[in-house]
Write an enzyme that holds these catalytic residues in place. Sequence first.
Site, short mmCIF file in Angstrom:
data_model
loop_
_atom_site.label_atom_id
_atom_site.label_comp_id
_atom_site.label_asym_id
_atom_site.label_seq_id
_atom_site.Cartn_x
_atom_site.Cartn_y
_atom_site.Cartn_z
N MET A 1 41.51 70.08 55.94
CA MET A 1 41.07 71.25 56.71
C MET A 1 42.19 71.99 57.45
O MET A 1 41.90 72.87 58.25
CB MET A 1 39.98 70.82 57.71
CG MET A 1 38.79 70.18 57.02
SD MET A 1 37.43 69.80 58.13
CE MET A 1 36.72 71.42 58.38
N ARG B 1 45.30 59.62 67.59
CA ARG B 1 46.27 59.22 66.56
C ARG B 1 47.68 59.65 66.97
O ARG B 1 48.66 58.96 66.70
CB ARG B 1 45.90 59.79 65.21
CG ARG B 1 46.77 59.23 64.12
CD ARG B 1 46.12 59.19 62.77
NE ARG B 1 44.89 58.43 62.77
CZ ARG B 1 43.84 58.70 62.01
NH1 ARG B 1 43.86 59.72 61.20
NH2 ARG B 1 42.76 57.95 62.06
N GLY C 1 45.59 65.36 63.23
CA GLY C 1 44.51 66.13 63.85
C GLY C 1 44.06 65.51 65.16
O GLY C 1 43.84 66.20 66.16
N ARG D 1 52.32 67.58 58.58
CA ARG D 1 50.96 67.12 58.87
C ARG D 1 50.78 65.71 58.31
O ARG D 1 51.18 65.43 57.16
CB ARG D 1 49.96 68.08 58.23
CG ARG D 1 48.56 67.52 58.12
CD ARG D 1 47.51 68.58 57.88
NE ARG D 1 46.32 68.05 57.25
CZ ARG D 1 45.45 67.22 57.84
NH1 ARG D 1 45.64 66.81 59.07
NH2 ARG D 1 44.38 66.79 57.19
N VAL D 2 50.21 64.83 59.11
CA VAL D 2 49.82 63.50 58.64
C VAL D 2 48.32 63.38 58.85
O VAL D 2 47.85 63.41 59.98
CB VAL D 2 50.59 62.37 59.39
CG1 VAL D 2 52.00 62.20 58.82
CG2 VAL D 2 50.65 62.58 60.89
N GLY D 3 47.58 63.32 57.75
CA GLY D 3 46.13 63.33 57.90
C GLY D 3 45.43 62.60 56.78
O GLY D 3 46.04 61.86 56.01
N THR D 4 44.14 62.84 56.72
CA THR D 4 43.35 62.25 55.65
C THR D 4 42.79 63.39 54.80
O THR D 4 42.78 64.54 55.22
CB THR D 4 42.17 61.41 56.21
OG1 THR D 4 41.36 62.26 57.02
CG2 THR D 4 42.68 60.24 57.03
N GLU E 1 27.04 70.10 48.15
CA GLU E 1 27.00 69.52 46.80
C GLU E 1 28.21 68.68 46.45
O GLU E 1 28.63 68.61 45.28
CB GLU E 1 26.87 70.63 45.77
CG GLU E 1 25.52 71.33 45.82
CD GLU E 1 25.32 72.17 44.56
OE1 GLU E 1 24.91 71.59 43.54
OE2 GLU E 1 25.62 73.37 44.63
N ASP F 1 38.14 59.27 51.27
CA ASP F 1 36.78 59.30 50.72
C ASP F 1 36.75 60.20 49.50
O ASP F 1 37.23 61.33 49.56
CB ASP F 1 35.78 59.78 51.77
CG ASP F 1 36.15 61.12 52.37
OD1 ASP F 1 37.17 61.19 53.09
OD2 ASP F 1 35.46 62.10 52.08
N1 HPA Z 1 36.54 67.08 53.70
C1 HPA Z 1 37.44 67.65 54.47
N2 HPA Z 1 38.40 66.99 55.06
C2 HPA Z 1 38.46 65.67 54.86
C3 HPA Z 1 37.57 65.01 54.07
C4 HPA Z 1 36.55 65.76 53.45
O1 HPA Z 1 35.71 65.22 52.73
N3 HPA Z 1 37.87 63.68 54.08
C5 HPA Z 1 38.95 63.55 54.85
N4 HPA Z 1 39.32 64.75 55.34
#
Ligand code: HPA
Length: 235
Positions: free
Chosen positions: A180, A24, A20, A87-90, A162, A204
Site C-alpha cells: 500500500m 516496528r 508502516g 521501505r521495509v514492509g509486508t 474478490e 499472505d
Molecule cells: N494487501 C495489501 N497490503 C498487504 C497485504 C494485502 O493483502 N498483505 C500485506 N500487505
Amino acid sequence: MTPHNEAKPGDYADTVLLPGDPLRARWIAENFLDDARQVNGIRNCLGFTGRWKGRAVSVQATGMGQPSTAIYVHELLDSYGVKNLIRVGTCGGLHERVRVRDLVIAISAATDSTMNNLFSPFTYAPFADYDLLSTAVELARKRKLKSHVASVVSSDIFYVPEGAKSYGELPAHNVLAVEMEAAAIYTLAARFNARALAICTMTDCLVTGQEIAPKERETSLVEMVELALDTGCRF
Ligand code: HPA
C-alpha cells in the site's frame, strides 16, 4: 520541524528505513541500531536515529497507505534532506510463484491511487532506484534469501472483494504482489532526486490463501531489515 515531525535539522541520517508500523520502527531501533534515540513522536508516528555497523541510519514509521506515507516521506525529503529511502514492509502475493516468506524487491509500483496522476494525461510509472535495487539483489543472492525482483501494485484498498481477481490482468503482467505504500515513495523520491526502494516480505497469498506462521514472521523480518540496512549503508 514540520506539521508532522518534531525532529530538528540534522536529526535524520541520509538513509531512512520506512516501516508502516510505529512499533516496528521502535523494534528496529531497539534491536538493530546502536545508540538509537527517538527523533519524532508526533501522533506516535515514531522516528529514530542510531548507527548500523558504525554508519548513521534512521527509521521512520509511515503509517498505512499512500496519503499517510506521502506526508512523512515528503517532509523527510523536503525538510530534512534525506537521500536514501528503503521501505521495509509486508505484501500480499498475487501469483503462485511467490511463496510466503519470499522477499519481493519492487522494481516498480503500479497504483490505483489518484495521488499519482501527476496532473498529466500520461500514466506515470513509479520506479525503484537502480543502485539500491541492484545492491539489494546482490546481497539477497549472497545470503541465499529467496527473492523476486518484480513489480508490485500499491493499492489504496486493503479489503478487496474478490481476492487476487480484484487485480485483473496485473498478475499476468508480472505484478506479483500487493502492498500500500511503494508507489508514493518512488514518485516522491523521483521528484526530490533521491533514491528509493521497497523490500517486502510476502505474508499472505491472495491466490492460495497461504499465510505466514507467527513464528516465521520474526525470522523473516530480521532477514529483511538486515538486508535493507546493509543496502542503505552502501550509499
Ligand atoms: N494487501 C495489501 N497490503 C498487504 C497485504 C494485502 O493483502 N498483505 C500485506 N500487505
